[in-house]
Scaffold this motif. Structure first.
Motif, short mmCIF file in Angstrom:
data_model
loop_
_atom_site.label_atom_id
_atom_site.label_comp_id
_atom_site.label_asym_id
_atom_site.label_seq_id
_atom_site.Cartn_x
_atom_site.Cartn_y
_atom_site.Cartn_z
N THR A 38 0.82 -1.21 0.00
CA THR A 38 0.00 0.00 0.00
C THR A 38 0.86 1.27 0.00
N GLN A 155 -12.42 -8.45 -1.15
CA GLN A 155 -12.36 -6.99 -1.19
C GLN A 155 -12.01 -6.38 0.16
N ARG A 156 -11.06 -7.00 0.86
CA ARG A 156 -10.68 -6.60 2.20
C ARG A 156 -9.73 -5.41 2.25
N LEU A 158 -7.78 -1.99 0.60
CA LEU A 158 -7.86 -0.88 -0.34
C LEU A 158 -6.44 -0.51 -0.77
N GLU A 162 -8.46 0.92 -5.13
CA GLU A 162 -9.12 -0.30 -5.61
C GLU A 162 -9.20 -1.32 -4.48
N ARG A 163 -10.37 -1.91 -4.29
CA ARG A 163 -10.55 -2.97 -3.30
C ARG A 163 -10.08 -4.28 -3.89
N ASP A 165 -9.04 -8.59 -3.09
CA ASP A 165 -9.11 -9.77 -2.23
C ASP A 165 -7.73 -10.02 -1.64
#
Length: 181
Positions: A38, A155-156, A158, A162-163, A165
């Motif tokens: 991230t 979709q945990r 971000l 974008e979300r 998995d």
């Protein structure tokens, strides 16, 4: 209390220092680090300055250690590992490794080292990490350190708006791998 330095079998984990900014900046130019984490992309010099000068000290003040990973106990950092969000006895681990240090078992050793500290010194009851299902190298690191894949969290996470998995991995003090730490 100051953040400790931890010794693994193949790595040394130490607190980040102000003179590590250039190393952080250079390592985080790696497209693979930007792809699977991230961290900001593009990664700017001011991002490295904020990481070392603000994020790391604030994290430690909250009880969330972030370590520089050194190969064999010396030299410049080759990666980063942290126990983020240590709350209610649960530590969430995040890590990244520079290209030149990948594939040598350093990150798995860093993970075992920080987990040992979390379980034995920090009073953590559960250590977890999440991995993008496409990031097989990171999954291998978790598995080599004895983590168990628990399942996919849809979709945990971000990442750059974008979300995605992720696969949740965990290690408990009662797991056989924890006894080997």
């Amino acid at each position: 209390m100051s953040q400790p330095t931890l010794q693994g079998a193949r790595v040394r984990l130490r607190p980040w220092a102000s003179d590590d900014v250039e190393t952080v900046f250079a390592l985080c130019q790696d497209p693979e680090i930007q792809r699977w984490t991230t961290l900001p992309s593009p990664y700017r010099h001011e991002d490295a300055e904020a990481f070392v000068g603000k994020f790391v000290p604030e994290a430690w003040a909250k009880g969330d250690p972030v370590f520089a990973v050194l190969d064999g106990g010396g030299g410049e950092p080759v990666g980063c590992i942290g126990a983020h969000g240590v709350r209610d006895g649960v530590a969430h681990i995040g890590y990244w490794t520079g290209a030149a240090a990948r594939g040598r078992g350093l990150t798995s050793d860093a993970l075992r080292t920080v987990v040992r500290w979390c379980l034995r010194e920090a009073g953590v009851a559960r250590v977890e990490l999440v991995v993008d299902p496409g990031n097989r190298a990171s999954a291998w690191v978790a598995e080599a350190a004895g983590f168990t894949a628990e399942g996919t969290l849809r979709q945990r996470l971000l990442v750059r708006g974008e979300r995605i998995d992720v696969v949740m991995y965990s290690l408990l003090p009662t797991d056989p791998a924890a006894a080997a730490l």
